[in-house]
Motif scaffolding. Structure first.
Motif, PDB file in Angstrom:
ATOM      1  N   VAL A 245     -33.218 -45.584  18.054  1.00  0.00           N
ATOM      2  CA  VAL A 245     -32.458 -46.200  19.146  1.00  0.00           C
ATOM      3  C   VAL A 245     -32.640 -45.413  20.437  1.00  0.00           C
ATOM      4  N   ALA A 249     -34.495 -46.948  23.672  1.00  0.00           N
ATOM      5  CA  ALA A 249     -33.717 -47.045  24.908  1.00  0.00           C
ATOM      6  C   ALA A 249     -34.428 -46.330  26.054  1.00  0.00           C
ATOM      7  N   ILE A 253     -35.807 -48.138  29.464  1.00  0.00           N
ATOM      8  CA  ILE A 253     -35.354 -47.699  30.785  1.00  0.00           C
ATOM      9  C   ILE A 253     -36.545 -47.388  31.683  1.00  0.00           C
TER      10      ILE A 253
END
Length: 274
Positions: A245, A249, A253
Motif C-alpha cells: 500500500v 501510494a 502520488i
C-alpha cells in the motif's frame, strides 16, 4: 469489434497474472491464517498481533531496511544524476560505451554481483554491517537512476543550456536553474526505483551483512524465521500488505504530480498560442 475485445482481453489477462498474487496477499492478510482460508471470516487479528505481539527482531529488521534503503537511494540518486549529466555530455561513441558499461550490473546475475561485492569487501577489509550493505546497495541502485535520468536529458533541447550561459548564467547556476528542473521527474523516478529495489533486496544483503553483526533486513529476517520456525506466520501478510500500500501510494502520488505538471505546461503553451 472482435479484434478490440481480443486486445482488451489480452491486456486484462496480463494484468491479472501480474497483480493477482499481490491482491491475494492483501486479501489473505485479513484471514489470520497461513493456509489461505477464512475459518473466522475477515478479521483484523493479524494486524493487531503485528502491533501488539510482534517480535522485537521484526521491528529491528524493519528499521534496518528503511535506513539502508533511504541512505543508499539518496546516495545513488545523487551519484546517478550527476553521472547521467556527465554521460550525456560525452561524445556519441564514448557515451555509447559508458551506457553499455552502466547496464552491466543490471543485466548481470544478482548472485554474481553479490559474490563479487563479498570478495571486494573482504579483500579491502571493509567494516561489516551497515557500511558493506549501504555501499553494496548503492552499487546496484545507481545504474537504475542513470537509466531513469538519461531519457529526460535526451528529450531536452541541447541549446537551452548554451542559451542560459549566453544570457550570463554561470555553469552552476545554469545547471540548477535550467537542467535540474527539466530532469527532475527522472530524478524522482530514479529515487523511487532505487528505494524499492533496495527495500526488497535479499541476495546481496544476505551474503554481505556479516554473520557476526546480527543485522537483518525484512527479507533476511523472513528467510531466517522460515528456516527456524514451523512456517510463515500470519503477521507477515499484514507486513507485506502495508509495504504494498505504501509503495503503490507513493507511485500514484509521483505520477499524479507529473501528470498535473504536464497538464499545467500544456495549458500555458495553449494560452501563449492564443
Amino acid at each position: 469489434m472482435v479484434k478490440k475485445l481480443a486486445e482488451r482481453g489480452y491486456i486484462f489477462l496480463i494484468l491479472a497474472i501480474m497483480y493477482a498474487p499481490i491482491v491475494m496477499v492483501i486479501v489473505f492478510s485479513f484471514s489470520n491464517t497461513t493456509n489461505f482460508t477464512f475459518p473466522d471470516g475477515f478479521t483484523l487479528e493479524a494486524y493487531k498481533s503485528l502491533f501488539t505481539s510482534a517480535p522485537a527482531k521484526l521491528w529491528d529488521s524493519l528499521k534496518n531496511t528503511v535506513i539502508i534503503a533511504v541512505v543508499s537511494s539518496v546516495a545513488s540518486t545523487l551519484i546517478g544524476s550527476i553521472a547521467a549529466v556527465g554521460i550525456f555530455n560525452l561524445k556519441p561513441r564514448e557515451r555509447k560505451v559508458v551506457e553499455n558499461i552502466n547496464q552491466l550490473p543490471i543485466i548481470n546475475s544478482e548472485i554474481v554481483m553479490a559474490v563479487s561485492l563479498m570478495l571486494f569487501f573482504s579483500t579491502f577489509a571493509f567494516p561489516q554491517g551497515y557500511v558493506r550493505l549501504i555501499i553494496g546497495h548503492i552499487s546496484f541502485c545507481t545504474p537504475y537512476v542513470v537509466l531513469s535520468v538519461m531519457p529526460r536529458l535526451m528529450q531536452m533541447d541541447p541549446n537551452i543550456y548554451e542559451a542560459a550561459l549566453d544570457l550570463g548564467a554561470s555553469p552552476i547556476k545554469a545547471l540548477f536553474k535550467v537542467i535540474l528542473p527539466i530532469i527532475f521527474p527522472g530524478i524522482v523516478s530514479g529515487f523511487a526505483m532505487a528505494f524499492t529495489i533496495s527495500l526488497d533486496d535479499f541476495i546481496i544483503t544476505q551474503l554481505n551483512k556479516g554473520a557476526s553483526t546480527g543485522i537483518d533486513t525484512l527479507s533476511t529476517y523472513l528467510y531466517s524465521s522460515l528456516r527456524n520456525a514451523s512456517g510463515l506466520r500470519p503477521l507477515w501478510l499484514p507486513v507485506f500488505s502495508i509495504i504494498i500500500v505504501v509503495v503503490v501510494a507513493a507511485v500514484l502520488i509521483i505520477n499524479l504530480r507529473s501528470y498535473k505538471k504536464v497538464g499545467t505546461e500544456k495549458e500555458k503553451k495553449n494560452e501563449k498560442n492564443r
